[in-house]
Design an enzyme around this catalytic site. Structure first.
Site, PDB file in Angstrom:
ATOM      1  CB  THR A 243      11.707 -22.166  -5.267  1.00 35.95           C
ATOM      2  OG1 THR A 243      12.974 -22.163  -5.930  1.00 35.95           O
ATOM      3  CG2 THR A 243      10.628 -21.689  -6.224  1.00 35.95           C
ATOM      4  CB  SER A 244       8.305 -23.573  -1.559  1.00 31.62           C
ATOM      5  OG  SER A 244       9.008 -23.875  -0.369  1.00 31.62           O
TER       6      SER A 244
ATOM      7  N   GLY B  75      17.252 -23.450  -4.845  1.00 32.62           N
ATOM      8  CA  GLY B  75      16.856 -24.717  -4.270  1.00 32.62           C
ATOM      9  C   GLY B  75      15.344 -24.848  -4.227  1.00 32.62           C
ATOM     10  CB  CYS B  76      13.168 -27.836  -4.110  1.00 27.21           C
ATOM     11  SG  CYS B  76      14.064 -28.800  -2.875  1.00 27.21           S
ATOM     12  CE1 TYR B  77      11.604 -29.096   1.783  1.00 29.37           C
ATOM     13  CE2 TYR B  77      13.969 -29.493   1.738  1.00 29.37           C
ATOM     14  CZ  TYR B  77      12.687 -29.954   1.946  1.00 29.37           C
ATOM     15  OH  TYR B  77      12.473 -31.254   2.314  1.00 29.37           O
TER      16      TYR B  77
END
Lengths: 348, 348, 348, 348
Positions: A155-156, A151-153
């Site tokens: 990954t960060s 997911g995007c969150y």
């Protein structure tokens, strides 16, 4: 050439995949699946690809094996439920699969079913899935048949915390991740919350204490720290198209200086093409990664509170979704990892 | 490798040039000139290039010929006056020059001096300059030693009108161009008018009847139409980073249908990689060209008024500035015209 | 107290009406009609009114006369068709009506039916309607039972041209209005074109040569100029919430100086509270009127082309919709014209 | 009428003060001080006030007592240092003062001097200052001669935490405030960091661990909690004009349910006109307070982590600066507290 089918090609993650693959020297798109835009020319929906891509959308019947016949790879960008069946079908037909949904990211199926409130329809396949965070699981990805694209969150947050938890520099409990995302993260869905006039000149938090990326992040962080940890995660929507900035708070376990922590990060990431460590107190900003597959990481230690604050930035549609999916593809097919995703960020 | 010096490298046109050249397979940057940021690391000013570019800014003494010794090409992105001297020096030292300022775009020096209210310091060199609108002056550019890179507004207007004036489809007199630009067109200058809170949630017209791009556009349009024409041009600033949309109004000279006009455009542009004609009443939007060197053109004819309305869209920093500059470089050095500038637009 | 019903209260024009009336000392809201949000608390949909307004939405059956019993005034913000029936019912029940739709703005019913492609269901009532541009039709509005509240684009264009056409300063033919609107003008409808990520960092023209405000504007301008004129009108959407800027091009009929034209405007507007003339070459910007009922007007004359360029700015939801509707209400009920709508614009 | 002088009237806090006072029935502006714009008409700088305010800026010599002769109240919106002298002079001349700078907010002068790295030039006056958070210090403000108007971030954080700390519901140590501000918070200064193209499509954290609002917040929170506490505070800049959203994390001290915490908030704030508590899991957003003096507060308790997350939203220029300053003025002069600042928020 890698022969590729894309399921759910007309959302923003799908279209970004199409854009990246259109310029990828080893990719050949076989079909662009879309329920909503069946038979429409793809450039009517995404006019930026005019003159580069001359293809119509088709609505793929997942139960018809013939669609998978000549494919080498299936990208799946469908909503959950549908995604599970699609992955099953792809694997059954000996096609490698990269799934951009959340369905195969969580190995603990019970946890998945609890947070997503659905029954999982492809429990066996979950066991085959490799969590596709390339910098951390590179070797496993190379031989995987099913990659669950992070997911995007997550990954960060995961890239920012991995070295610190691995080395025991921070306490595993009590971590807080306060994330801010551009609106494209919500997709191209017709929802009141996505309207320009509702989002512009506005910021809001959402899914407080219950965002579905929580179990995904917790499972991975627990692996890094060899404990079962609990995360406080709060996502926010801010008025910009692209980008995620995560501000992460953790308690220091050891009394290290900033330069010692920097060196530790370097040990992990100095060879990573897509991770950029900012030194000397510099902090990431989303504009510096926009349009690229980079993840920028900076941090500071607060002597007064004993906490470290790590800030990370990604382009949510690239490193947070389709760029990382192509990175996974490159690994799975033995290609140079950054082919097709080494565009530089755009400023301004 | 083409050895390149960039004068004025830290404005937005300069930085976009640096970004494009950093990924250009035949370009080698020799120096990055900047008065304001002398000795500063370039990535401190433009952090998006972190890890890709490791160079400091230097302040080049234009009078010192040694700077030009090993150069093949000089890009000049200086304010006028300074630009004139720099070009003179470059040419004297047998270096090819692409000038991004307005100083060599207008062959009528008296007109230049009238609109810019300064004396021209390099009148002789003006005669050598080729107006670098690649689609129109391609052959001349190939052998030029000095190319005057077109302005952003002119590029969007000239490409839209060229076939129509050439073929006498529209009246040369009475043309109105109403253009809308993102704020990056105003550069990275510290000016009250460029502040976020002054620009955001705001639109305004400026330089009514007196914008300095007028004589540049008029000179070119007059060439196309074989008359001396007068243009009404109104630029506006709108709250976005990149992009120019020009809405152009002209009186039809002949009674043609939309499809006849479309065919005529096709005759001129079907082989042009960077010009995309939209058919079937589709209209350009800046998002569809953002991040690319494309110019999109669409139009409609109003039977009620006898006017044609042409709409064109470019990325002001790419086709409107640095992308076109690289396109000119490719032509001047015998390279494939779209090397280094064939990135696809980003959506969203 | 004026007892008020609002039909279609949950669109942006409706909600702005609710906001303005909530602070109006003589207004009492009786019902808030909404089909989509029946029985929902109004502040669940518009949380900015929390603590000020404690009312639920109801879905009004237009055929049930009892709803109109105790009303003094009906604001109608419904889509066309529905609006026609609602107005009919209101008038039948002796309720004054201010209609924010386009249905009663055009006195030429055939023209309405041609542009809107529907049959008009309340032809008789059209004859009763007064076009509610307060600065121009003030006296008629005072005694009207039905006011057709002007469109947003028309308001910005008509106020700018009225004195010039009345005095014959400009030619009636050949006028071009190039308008730019914030996204709220498209309402709170779930449409792909209204999504944040589709609009942000983008500008596009739409409805070229066929926008439905054209017949409305033409009819009024023809009245001012005592001829039948044809207008070129192009609307654009730009990435901001509120505001319309219209840039209007016309040929001068007489050789007047800027100060002569300014004086002429002053004759018409010096007593108008909501029209602000900018002198000395100053030009309007939407930020300067945002949140207010003002219309700002500036202009310049181009000696080279013989054209005058007039620029006008309004807040599309206030002077372009609900503010003007309240201004009409004040006139119809004998109140001081600016009660409840004299808020100052917000900057930034 | 209250006769008012405004020092530093052309920044955004200053201009918002001018706007609010222009419509305040008991306020009379005597002078508008500005160094940068001396002798310029105020509406040349802030055109939104055209026709409402006809005054020139003057540059006040602080040492000339005559300026303070006929004043009842001095608003001071100067940079620190200058502010200290101005306040001294005002008080010496028996003028009440509301200071919008940070100079008199921190009663611990040593702490002030440490964080601001300057010597305080008006130590005696600090003792007179009342911290102007109206909801908490109302009684003291009524009789104060000098009010230190709270910072924008502090206002959003203190109102959110006051009841919880007072009642011992949360632990005083370990609180984290992650705040996000629109760009107007940085003022109208010519700084590269404030340029549109640098801010738009971007988010960044700044002043990590060292923002100067930290000692101000800590001093107040310590008062509420009767301990000396240390706060983790991280501000971010996001691409919008107005608004602050603070997301605050604290450890629960007692095992309370959401509705119990809600009731506790109600005890403190049910009579507060400008504090709106959101119930039922609703969360604040900046759009819902934009243009108003409201502070919206919502929260949730995470059973998994034992933390409470409180979210608060204000308009940084109104409740976070000039609106609260007028609220303080109203209290100091015995007026109804919400006169001149009861405008409703604007949506969208």
């Amino acid at each position: 050439m890698i022969k590729i089918g894309i399921l759910g090609s007309t959302g923003y993650a799908g279209s970004e995949l199409v854009r990246l693959l259109s310029s990828h020297p080893y990719a050949e798109i076989v079909f662009l699946d879309s329920r909503s835009y069946e038979n429409k020319s793809y450039t009517d929906i995404y006019p930026h690809l005019e003159s580069k891509l001359d293809k119509k959308c088709s609505s793929i019947d997942l139960m018809d094996d013939s669609h998978f016949k000549n494919l080498d790879l299936l990208f799946c960008a469908l909503p959950h439920g549908l995604s599970q069946i699609a992955v099953k079908q792809g694997l059954k037909n000996k096609v490698k699969v990269i799934d951009l949904s959340a369905d195969f990211r969580i190995s603990d199926v019970a946890s998945y079913e609890h947070w997503y409130q659905v029954e999982h329809l492809a429990k066996e396949e979950v066991k085959l899935a490799v969590y596709g965070l390339c910098e951390i699981n590179r070797e496993k990805i190379k031989t995987a048949t099913l990659v669950a694209n992070p997911g995007c969150y997550p990954t960060s947050i995961l890239l920012a915390l991995y070295p610190l938890l691995k080395e025991g520099v921070i306490k595993a409990q009590g971590i807080i991740a306060d994330s801010k995302s551009g609106i494209s993260g919500a997709g191209r869905n017709l929802s009141d919350a996505n309207l320009f006039s509702q989002c512009n000149e506005n910021i809001r938090a959402y899914s407080l204490c219950k965002h579905r990326h929580i179990p995904e992040i917790e499972e991975q962080l627990s692996l890094y720290s060899d404990t079962t940890l609990t995360l406080q995660f709060t996502p926010h929507l801010i008025p910009m198209n692209r980008g995620i900035l995560s501000t992460i708070y953790a308690d220091m376990n050891k009394n290290l200086s900033c330069s010692e922590v920097y060196d530790l990060y370097i040990t992990y990431y100095s060879d990573e093409y897509f991770v950029r460590l900012l030194s000397g107190g510099k902090l990431p900003q989303t504009k510096a990664v926009s349009g690229s597959n980079y993840c920028d990481i900076g941090f500071d230690i607060d002597k007064r509170t004993g906490k470290i604050i790590i800030v990370s930035a990604i382009d949510n549609l690239i490193k947070g979704a389709s760029g990382q999916a192509v990175q996974n593809m490159n690994l799975m097919f033995g290609l140079d990892e950054h082919i097709g995703i080494n565009q530089l960020p755009m400023w301004p």
